[in-house]
Structure formats: structure tokens, C-alpha cells
Write a protein that holds these residues in place. Structure first.
Motif, PDB file in Angstrom:
ATOM      1  N   ILE A 409       0.844  -1.163  -0.038  1.00 54.21           N
ATOM      2  CA  ILE A 409       0.049   0.190  -0.067  1.00 54.21           C
ATOM      3  C   ILE A 409       0.833   1.251  -0.094  1.00 54.21           C
ATOM      4  O   ILE A 409       2.005   1.266   0.860  1.00 54.21           O
ATOM      5  N   SER A 410       0.544   2.064  -0.932  1.00 52.78           N
ATOM      6  CA  SER A 410       1.241   3.360  -1.134  1.00 52.78           C
ATOM      7  C   SER A 410       0.738   4.534  -0.598  1.00 52.78           C
ATOM      8  O   SER A 410      -0.404   4.663  -1.094  1.00 52.78           O
ATOM      9  N   LEU A 411       1.389   5.413   0.087  1.00 51.77           N
ATOM     10  CA  LEU A 411       0.777   6.794   0.583  1.00 51.77           C
ATOM     11  C   LEU A 411       1.550   7.659   0.392  1.00 51.77           C
ATOM     12  O   LEU A 411       2.889   7.539   0.500  1.00 51.77           O
ATOM     13  N   GLN A 412       1.063   8.899  -0.163  1.00 54.47           N
ATOM     14  CA  GLN A 412       2.128  10.265  -0.126  1.00 54.47           C
ATOM     15  C   GLN A 412       1.309  11.429   0.416  1.00 54.47           C
ATOM     16  O   GLN A 412       0.205  11.638   0.050  1.00 54.47           O
ATOM     17  N   GLU A 413       2.130  12.201   1.195  1.00 54.15           N
ATOM     18  CA  GLU A 413       1.307  13.353   1.612  1.00 54.15           C
ATOM     19  C   GLU A 413       1.923  14.606   0.737  1.00 54.15           C
ATOM     20  O   GLU A 413       2.791  14.446  -0.326  1.00 54.15           O
ATOM     21  N   PHE A 414       1.359  15.579   0.701  1.00 56.36           N
ATOM     22  CA  PHE A 414       1.615  16.852  -0.281  1.00 56.36           C
ATOM     23  C   PHE A 414       2.589  17.688   0.589  1.00 56.36           C
ATOM     24  O   PHE A 414       2.443  18.477   1.390  1.00 56.36           O
ATOM     25  N   ILE A 415       3.901  17.100   0.575  1.00 54.16           N
ATOM     26  CA  ILE A 415       5.146  17.683   1.501  1.00 54.16           C
ATOM     27  C   ILE A 415       5.444  19.068   1.314  1.00 54.16           C
ATOM     28  O   ILE A 415       5.910  19.721   2.350  1.00 54.16           O
ATOM     29  N   PRO A 416       5.062  19.825   0.152  1.00 52.34           N
ATOM     30  CA  PRO A 416       5.354  21.264   0.233  1.00 52.34           C
ATOM     31  C   PRO A 416       4.596  21.900   1.257  1.00 52.34           C
ATOM     32  O   PRO A 416       5.251  23.188   1.991  1.00 52.34           O
ATOM     33  N   LEU A 417       3.725  21.422   2.081  1.00 55.21           N
ATOM     34  CA  LEU A 417       2.820  21.936   3.291  1.00 55.21           C
ATOM     35  C   LEU A 417       3.212  21.330   4.402  1.00 55.21           C
ATOM     36  O   LEU A 417       2.678  21.387   5.544  1.00 55.21           O
ATOM     37  N   GLY A 418       4.477  20.459   4.399  1.00 51.50           N
ATOM     38  CA  GLY A 418       4.881  19.928   5.524  1.00 51.50           C
ATOM     39  C   GLY A 418       4.447  18.523   5.786  1.00 51.50           C
ATOM     40  O   GLY A 418       3.564  17.976   5.168  1.00 51.50           O
ATOM     41  N   THR A 441       2.307   5.613  12.026  1.00 55.01           N
ATOM     42  CA  THR A 441       2.594   6.775  12.384  1.00 55.01           C
ATOM     43  C   THR A 441       2.842   8.027  11.226  1.00 55.01           C
ATOM     44  O   THR A 441       1.908   9.065  10.773  1.00 55.01           O
ATOM     45  N   SER A 442       3.859   7.912  10.566  1.00 53.48           N
ATOM     46  CA  SER A 442       4.453   8.914   9.731  1.00 53.48           C
ATOM     47  C   SER A 442       4.054   8.331   8.272  1.00 53.48           C
ATOM     48  O   SER A 442       3.974   7.166   8.256  1.00 53.48           O
ATOM     49  N   ILE A 443       4.175   9.146   7.477  1.00 54.16           N
ATOM     50  CA  ILE A 443       3.715   9.126   6.028  1.00 54.16           C
ATOM     51  C   ILE A 443       4.820   9.781   5.164  1.00 54.16           C
ATOM     52  O   ILE A 443       5.992   9.543   4.641  1.00 54.16           O
ATOM     53  N   GLY A 444       4.587  11.177   5.087  1.00 48.69           N
ATOM     54  CA  GLY A 444       5.772  12.015   4.484  1.00 48.69           C
ATOM     55  C   GLY A 444       5.616  11.794   2.934  1.00 48.69           C
ATOM     56  O   GLY A 444       4.854  11.489   2.361  1.00 48.69           O
ATOM     57  N   ALA A 445       6.963  12.030   2.416  1.00 45.25           N
ATOM     58  CA  ALA A 445       7.165  12.008   0.778  1.00 45.25           C
ATOM     59  C   ALA A 445       6.575  10.633   0.302  1.00 45.25           C
ATOM     60  O   ALA A 445       5.866  10.821  -0.921  1.00 45.25           O
ATOM     61  N   LYS A 446       6.804   9.554   0.939  1.00 43.56           N
ATOM     62  CA  LYS A 446       6.379   8.350   0.389  1.00 43.56           C
ATOM     63  C   LYS A 446       6.306   7.250   1.674  1.00 43.56           C
ATOM     64  O   LYS A 446       7.215   7.048   2.476  1.00 43.56           O
ATOM     65  N   ARG A 447       5.224   6.649   1.632  1.00 40.67           N
ATOM     66  CA  ARG A 447       5.184   5.532   2.701  1.00 40.67           C
ATOM     67  C   ARG A 447       4.766   4.078   1.827  1.00 40.67           C
ATOM     68  O   ARG A 447       3.776   4.240   1.198  1.00 40.67           O
ATOM     69  N   LEU A 448       5.591   3.364   1.992  1.00 44.40           N
ATOM     70  CA  LEU A 448       5.246   1.821   1.046  1.00 44.40           C
ATOM     71  C   LEU A 448       5.119   0.865   2.334  1.00 44.40           C
ATOM     72  O   LEU A 448       6.149   0.609   3.109  1.00 44.40           O
ATOM     73  N   ILE A 449       3.864   0.363   2.256  1.00 42.44           N
ATOM     74  CA  ILE A 449       3.562  -0.665   3.548  1.00 42.44           C
ATOM     75  C   ILE A 449       3.531  -2.154   2.840  1.00 42.44           C
ATOM     76  O   ILE A 449       2.836  -2.025   1.967  1.00 42.44           O
ATOM     77  N   LYS A 450       4.375  -2.942   3.041  1.00 45.55           N
ATOM     78  CA  LYS A 450       4.413  -4.160   3.057  1.00 45.55           C
ATOM     79  C   LYS A 450       3.573  -5.106   3.562  1.00 45.55           C
ATOM     80  O   LYS A 450       4.028  -5.226   5.080  1.00 45.55           O
ATOM     81  N   LEU A 451       2.416  -5.565   3.133  1.00 42.68           N
ATOM     82  CA  LEU A 451       1.638  -6.764   4.132  1.00 42.68           C
ATOM     83  C   LEU A 451       2.521  -7.742   3.998  1.00 42.68           C
ATOM     84  O   LEU A 451       3.127  -8.358   3.453  1.00 42.68           O
ATOM     85  N   GLY A 477      -2.145   4.103  -3.492  1.00 45.57           N
ATOM     86  CA  GLY A 477      -1.750   2.941  -4.304  1.00 45.57           C
ATOM     87  C   GLY A 477      -1.867   1.806  -4.012  1.00 45.57           C
ATOM     88  O   GLY A 477      -1.622   1.716  -2.563  1.00 45.57           O
ATOM     89  N   LEU A 478      -2.160   0.878  -4.470  1.00 51.61           N
ATOM     90  CA  LEU A 478      -2.388  -0.638  -4.010  1.00 51.61           C
ATOM     91  C   LEU A 478      -1.440  -1.529  -5.004  1.00 51.61           C
ATOM     92  O   LEU A 478      -1.830  -1.200  -6.208  1.00 51.61           O
ATOM     93  N   TYR A 479      -0.512  -2.350  -4.761  1.00 52.17           N
ATOM     94  CA  TYR A 479       0.322  -2.882  -5.595  1.00 52.17           C
ATOM     95  C   TYR A 479       0.704  -4.219  -5.316  1.00 52.17           C
ATOM     96  O   TYR A 479       0.351  -4.691  -3.875  1.00 52.17           O
ATOM     97  N   LYS A 480       0.945  -5.057  -6.119  1.00 46.79           N
ATOM     98  CA  LYS A 480       1.259  -6.531  -5.817  1.00 46.79           C
ATOM     99  C   LYS A 480       2.737  -6.658  -6.380  1.00 46.79           C
ATOM    100  O   LYS A 480       3.110  -6.444  -7.472  1.00 46.79           O
ATOM    101  N   LYS A 481       3.446  -7.078  -5.285  1.00 53.61           N
ATOM    102  CA  LYS A 481       5.000  -7.312  -5.630  1.00 53.61           C
ATOM    103  C   LYS A 481       5.188  -8.255  -6.773  1.00 53.61           C
ATOM    104  O   LYS A 481       4.506  -9.525  -6.655  1.00 53.61           O
TER     105      LYS A 481
END
Length: 483
Positions: A409-418, A441-451, A477-481
Motif C-alpha cells: 500500500i502506497s501513501l504520499q503526503e503533499f510535502i510542500p505543506l509539511g 505513524t508517519s507518511i511524508g514523501a512516500k510510505r510503502l507498506i508491505k503486508l 496506491g495498491l500494488y502486488k510485488k
């Protein structure tokens, strides 16, 4: 009167809805945003030390030993590009003091070697190869010089700064000026063969030295233990902590009074510091093999191991810096080329298709039409979903067109706003029951969560549970390795 009042209320309401979102905390500069886009890059170590089969050169190697008869910068850069690397940093001078360009600052340089009959400039060759194949270019010039007789004296600073000026002047726009904390010790020092100690809090005059970087290469990110733009993650294993803040406040370690390269608050480096004074994301540096220089007995990391490091570096909002070590021919070994290519393919194929594409997303709160949920699936991280100013918690329910099997699972914050989000969890709908699959907890520029195991579902829910301010999220995003 009523019509005027209604019109006024509508205009005021519209104006409020379009109210700009205030940045939170430290935010990235333009050069740092460009650095975040690179994500994976390489650090090339190639000096006489390679030909001595050592990790650190003493500074006494005869320049004639440096004779890579088959050096091919394009072979190295093409292998890096196949590995998904978007940038190359060349160690233009390591601690042994041997300069890979025909510098005017020291006779201990490439012009005294047989390379290109003494007419070569290896820095230029790598820069041009990177430019040809679309990779960004950066340099590292070690402040410690085990060859220079002036090292340890006040005269050396001018020599070091002049070397930086040459590198900043003659090799195009740099994306990084890389610095580490090697600060004196035993060396050749022009034949003295002695140990020289320096006070690293003052000797290199970092404030004014880095002012040269800022003036001559304003888009070059300064990397060191203490930034200024990118911090060292605190290990050479290639991974950041599970919780990873892009903000940091460099502080001296216990017993010291100044934070400089070579001494900093390393216990905090892998995690960062929530609400730190500066936007200073982490670089996770690690050699492709076990050493930074080429050693025939070593083997490169497997593509699987590299992919795991990718998830734990880039996937934690940091960057992955892979050490590339040409052999004595001046080429990357076939094993290294193969490992890079397989790793690059694994990343490319895994993230080629967002399985959430075309899904409908329902949000518990949306700021306005500009910041709607459709932005989460548009593949453009410049657009983003946001909540209203007074909404610091929200749920996003993603309904897929059909059941999908995914394990990333991929998450990205809009980091220009912190970096705003401090807590969240993810659920999937199974047998009409929401089942939690991750707490974060944190996300930031990119968080890739491997289940731990692949999940098949048609509905996913992201619950953002903690933030000091309103929320932003640019991509989901949702992805399959890929196997």
C-alpha cells in the motif's frame, strides 16, 4: 436586501472554501523537492584504493597504480539506470587524497596516472555519461586528505575550498554536494607518516565552506550528518526507522558542544525529530556489495535484498544511496550489473500498475472541489486531497472496480505543506467486516507498506487518526510485488 445578503454569504462561503492551506512546521526547499523525486541514486568509489584491494587508502599509493585500461563511464551509468537509479554521485576525492580530475590544488591527481596518458578527467567522463542517460550528477570531495602535507595546518582549508570550487565550476549543475565525517588520523601526509588530529568543530569552517556551495550550486543538496539539506540516517545498512520524520534538529552528541559532520545526535537520525527545526530528510547509504570499494571475494546483494531496502528507505520517506564499486578494469562486474538490472525490473514491474486505478473514493471530509478525492488516483503528486482547516481526523473509503490482490500500500503526503499526519490505520473489508491490516505513524514523501501476506479485497479504508492540523494526501496506491 435578502438577495444581497444571500449573495454575500455565498461569496464569503466560497472564499472560505478556497482559503489557502497554511504550511505546517519546516517545509522543503525547491532543491529538496527535486531531491525527493530522485529517490534512488548511486555513490561511486574508484581511486588507487581499488587497485590496492583496500577499503581506505593511506595516501601513499603511487599514482601510476591507477590504470583502469577499460574504464567506461557509460557502462556504469547504464547499469545504474537499469537499476532504477536516477542520480550518480562520484567520489571525486576520497580520504587517500587522490583527485580524479586534473586539479590545480594538488599534484596527487589523475594527471600523474597512466589513465588516458595523463590527459584524463574521470569526473568529467562520469558527468557526461550521467547527462547522456538522464541521471542527475553530484560529487563528494573528502575533507580529510591523508596525502596532503598541509592537512592539519591552517593552510589546508584554502586547498579544500579551492577543490570544491573547481568541482562546482566545471561539471554542470549538481544535485548533491556530499560530505561525510572522516576527520583526521594516521596518514602519509607528504611522507611524514604520522597521525594528525584536528578539531572538526572549527577546522573546516563549515559555515563559510558551505556558503560556497550555496553560491555556486544553489540547487545542490548538501548532505552530511547534520544536513544542511539531507541528513545521514545513522547507519550504513540502507534503512530508516519505521517511524520516519523528515524534520530534524542537529544537536551535538553527549559530551560535545557543536553539531558538525562526524559528530551529531545519531540516536535520533534513523527516526528524525518530530517538529524538528529543519526539513532534513534522511539518506540511507549502503554499498551494493559489503564494501564501498571493489573486492573480488565479495558478491552484490540480491535483488530481493535490494527491494527490501527500497521499501525501508524510499518507502519510509527517505532515499536509497547505493554504493557502486568499479573493478580494476574500470567497469562494474557482471554480477553487479545483473543484480542492478533485476532489482530495477522488480521495482518497475511492481509499481507499473496501481490496482486502485478507477476506484471511487468516499471521504468523511473534503475541503473543496479543488482538493477532492479524485486527486489521489491521478498519478500527479502536485494535486492533493485535503480536509477542512478544523478537521484533523478523517476516513477515506476506497471502493475498487473489482476485487484485487495486493501486498503493498502506497501513501504520499503533499510535502510542500509539511509533514502533517502523525497516526493512521488501514482496514480491508472481508466478509462484510472491516479488518485492520496496518497501524502507522508517519507518511511524508512516500510510505510503502508491505503486508505480511497478500490480501484480496474490493474495499480498503484509510483512517487518519492524528494530526495537529488539517490533512493532505496526494497519492494512494495498491500494488502486488513482482516475483
Amino acid at each position: 436586501m435578502n438577495k444581497i445578503l444571500i449573495s454575500c454569504l455565498f461569496i464569503c462561503s466560497f472564499a472560505y472554501a478556497q482559503k489557502p492551506i497554511k504550511p505546517y512546521g519546516a517545509t522543503p526547499a525547491k532543491r529538496q523537492l527535486a531531491w525527493h523525486d530522485v529517490e534512488v541514486y548511486g555513490l561511486i568509489h574508484f581511486t588507487p584504493t581499488t587497485f590496492e584491494d583496500k577499503e581506505w587508502g593511506y595516501g601513499d599509493a603511487d599514482p601510476k597504480i591507477f590504470n583502469p585500461t577499460n574504464f567506461d563511464a557509460e557502462q556504469i551509468v547504464k547499469a545504474a539506470k537499469a537499476g532504477g537509479l536516477r542520480g550518480i554521485i562520484l567520489v571525486a576525492k576520497h580520504h587517500d587524497g587522490f583527485a580524479l580530475w586534473p586539479t590545480k590544488t594538488t599534484p596527487y591527481n589523475i594527471s600523474k596516472s597512466p589513465f588516458r596518458n595523463g590527459k584524463g578527467d574521470l569526473v568529467k567522463e562520469v558527468q557526461l555519461a550521467a547527462q547522456k542517460y538522464g541521471l542527475k550528477f553530484g560529487v563528494y570531495c573528502s575533507p580529510w586528505d591523508r596525502n596532503n602535507p598541509q592537512y592539519g595546518t591552517p593552510n589546508y582549508l584554502a586547498i579544500y575550498q579551492a577543490q570544491l570550487k573547481e568541482l562546482y565550476s566545471n561539471y554542470g549543475q549538481l544535485f548533491m554536494s556530499w560530505h561525510d565525517g572522516a576527520n583526521g588520523g594516521d596518514g602519509y601526509y607528504g611522507g611524514a607518516r604520522e597521525k594528525r588530529s584536528i578539531d572538526n568543530t572549527v577546522y573546516y569552517d563549515w559555515k563559510n565552506t558551505w556558503a560556497i556551495t550555496r553560491k555556486m550550486q544553489p540547487m545542490a543538496n548538501i548532505f552530511s550528518d547534520v544536513g544542511l539539506d539531507v541528513r545521514w540516517v545513522g547507519n550504513e545498512e540502507g534503512h530508516a526507522a519505521e517511524t520516519s520524520w523528515a524534520t530534524f534538529t542537529p544537536m551535538p552528541p553527549q559530551g560535545k558542544n557543536v553539531a558538525v559532520p562526524g559528530q551529531a545526535n545519531y540516536p535520533e537520525s534513523p527516526v528524525g525529530i518530530r517538529n524538528g527545526k529543519f526539513w532534513m530528510p534522511a539518506e540511507c547509504d549502503v554499498p551494493l556489495r559489503s564494501g564501498w570499494f571493489f573486492h573480488a571475494k565479495q558478491k552484490p546483494k540480491t535483488p530481493e535484498a535490494l527491494f527490501d531496502l527500497y521499501l525501508k528507505s524510499v518507502g519510509h520517506g527517505a532515499a536509497l544511496d547505493l554504493g557502486l564499486a568499479p573493478d580494476t578494469r574500470g567497469l562494474l562486474h557482471d554480477d553487479d550489473v545483473a543484480a542492478l538490472q533485476a532489482f530495477g525490473q522488480m521495482v518497475k514491474q511492481t509499481f507499473a500498475q496501481n490496482l486502485a486505478k478507477g476506484a471511487s473514493i468516499k471521504s468523511s471530509n473534503t475541503r473543496d472541489k479543488t482538493h477532492g478525492t479524485a486527486t489521489l488516483l491521478d498519478g500527479n503528486k502536485q494535486t492533493f486531497w485535503a480536509s477542512a482547516d478544523n478537521v484533523h481526523q478523517a476516513s477515506l473509503e476506497i471502493s475498487l472496480k473489482a476485487p484485487q490482490t495486493f501486498d503493498i500500500i502506497s501513501l504520499q503526503e503533499f510535502i510542500p505543506l509539511g509533514q502533517r499526519i502523525e497516526g493512521y490505520n488501514i482496514e480491508v473489508l472481508k466478509n462484510n467486516t472491516w479488518e485492520k491490516v496496518y497501524d502507522g505513524t508517519s507518511i511524508g514523501a512516500k510510505r510503502l507498506i508491505k503486508l505480511a501476506q497478500p490480501v484480496t479485497a474490493s474495499k480498503v479504508r484509510l483512517n487518519i487518526t492524528q494530526s495537529p492540523v488539517c490533512l493532505t494526501l496526494s497519492e494512494f496506491g495498491l500494488y502486488k510485488k513482482s516475483a
